[in-house]
Write a protein that holds these residues in place. Structure first.
Motif, PDB file in Angstrom:
ATOM      1  N   ARG A 132       0.793  -1.360  -0.299  1.00  0.00           N
ATOM      2  CA  ARG A 132      -0.622  -0.481  -0.163  1.00  0.00           C
ATOM      3  C   ARG A 132       1.066   0.784  -0.044  1.00  0.00           C
ATOM      4  NH1 ARG A 132      -3.826   0.958   3.919  1.00  0.00           N
ATOM      5  NH2 ARG A 132      -2.506   0.343   5.257  1.00  0.00           N
ATOM      6  N   SER A 133       0.861   1.571  -1.030  1.00  0.00           N
ATOM      7  CA  SER A 133       1.814   3.023  -1.592  1.00  0.00           C
ATOM      8  C   SER A 133       1.487   3.581  -0.582  1.00  0.00           C
ATOM      9  CB  SER A 133       1.522   3.663  -2.147  1.00  0.00           C
ATOM     10  OG  SER A 133       0.207   4.350  -2.805  1.00  0.00           O
ATOM     11  N   ILE A 134       0.132   4.562   0.002  1.00  0.00           N
ATOM     12  CA  ILE A 134      -0.234   5.499   1.239  1.00  0.00           C
ATOM     13  C   ILE A 134       0.707   5.071   2.945  1.00  0.00           C
ATOM     14  CG2 ILE A 134      -2.367   3.922   2.042  1.00  0.00           C
ATOM     15  CD1 ILE A 134      -1.604   7.744   2.382  1.00  0.00           C
ATOM     16  N   ALA A 135       0.822   3.519   3.246  1.00  0.00           N
ATOM     17  CA  ALA A 135       1.082   2.477   4.046  1.00  0.00           C
ATOM     18  C   ALA A 135       2.664   3.693   4.329  1.00  0.00           C
ATOM     19  CB  ALA A 135       1.124   1.550   4.138  1.00  0.00           C
ATOM     20  N   MET A 136       3.215   3.482   3.112  1.00  0.00           N
ATOM     21  CA  MET A 136       4.210   3.454   3.135  1.00  0.00           C
ATOM     22  C   MET A 136       4.256   5.070   3.274  1.00  0.00           C
ATOM     23  SD  MET A 136       8.077   1.651   2.230  1.00  0.00           S
ATOM     24  CE  MET A 136       8.325   2.675   3.186  1.00  0.00           C
ATOM     25  N   GLU A 137       3.984   6.236   2.366  1.00  0.00           N
ATOM     26  CA  GLU A 137       3.687   7.911   2.306  1.00  0.00           C
ATOM     27  C   GLU A 137       3.682   7.672   4.279  1.00  0.00           C
ATOM     28  OE1 GLU A 137       1.884  10.108   0.275  1.00  0.00           O
ATOM     29  OE2 GLU A 137       1.302   8.211  -0.850  1.00  0.00           O
ATOM     30  N   ILE A 138       2.891   7.067   4.988  1.00  0.00           N
ATOM     31  CA  ILE A 138       2.710   7.653   5.894  1.00  0.00           C
ATOM     32  C   ILE A 138       4.050   7.417   6.997  1.00  0.00           C
ATOM     33  CG2 ILE A 138       1.402   6.556   8.526  1.00  0.00           C
ATOM     34  CD1 ILE A 138      -0.642   5.820   6.829  1.00  0.00           C
ATOM     35  N   LEU A 139       4.864   5.475   6.857  1.00  0.00           N
ATOM     36  CA  LEU A 139       5.511   5.155   7.380  1.00  0.00           C
ATOM     37  C   LEU A 139       7.248   6.736   7.033  1.00  0.00           C
ATOM     38  CD1 LEU A 139       5.910   1.730   6.602  1.00  0.00           C
ATOM     39  CD2 LEU A 139       5.974   2.717   8.633  1.00  0.00           C
TER      40      LEU A 139
END
Length: 149
Positions: A81-88
């Motif tokens: 999930r690219s959004i999860a990577m962004e959040i991290l």
């Protein structure tokens, strides 16, 4: 006492794309060291991502990296999930990101997957990997001791 030499060997294998070697090394991590291992992975991710995004940690740069990672690992199960990577990544830069949207298991998985991409995309980080991993060890020890980073 955590086996940081083993942890560093795991990260190097991951960073160099040596999946079979990494899996073999991960199996050597004792059950009693799983917490320290996860904290070390988080510290290595933080150290490498801070270096990688040092000059530009704006939303566009982070989103581009996250999207590229999702594409690179498009056949992964479960999908990245690219959004999860962004959040991290944004959480590293105190961007008020709620890590509640990313489970600890997904955090660890994404941190591990990103190590390879960061090292692959940055010859400077590749060249200084041993020093970054030593810095990650210091950071992990600091986090585990309960001190503020």
């Amino acid at each position: 006492m955590a086996d940081y030499e083993l942890f560093q060997s795991v990260v190097k294998a991951l960073a160099f794309g040596e999946g079979a070697k990494a899996r073999e090394l991960i199996e050597q991590v004792a059950d009693s060291e799983q917490r320290e291992y996860a904290v070390y992975i988080a510290a290595a991710f933080s150290e490498l991502a801070c270096e990688y995004f040092d000059k530009d940690h704006g939303l566009v740069a982070i989103k581009e990296f996250a999207d590229e990672m999702a594409f690179a690992y498009r056949s992964a199960t479960p999908p990245v999930r690219s959004i999860a990577m962004e959040i991290l990544i944004r959480a590293i830069f105190d961007d008020d990101q709620s890590l509640d949207e990313v489970t600890p298991k997904e955090q660890l998985r994404l941190q591990i997957m990103s190590l390879r991409m960061i090292v692959h995309k940055s010859p400077e980080i590749y060249a200084q990997l041993d020093q970054h991993l030593a810095d990650a060890q210091s950071l992990a020890i600091e986090w585990l001791s309960g001190e503020d980073p």
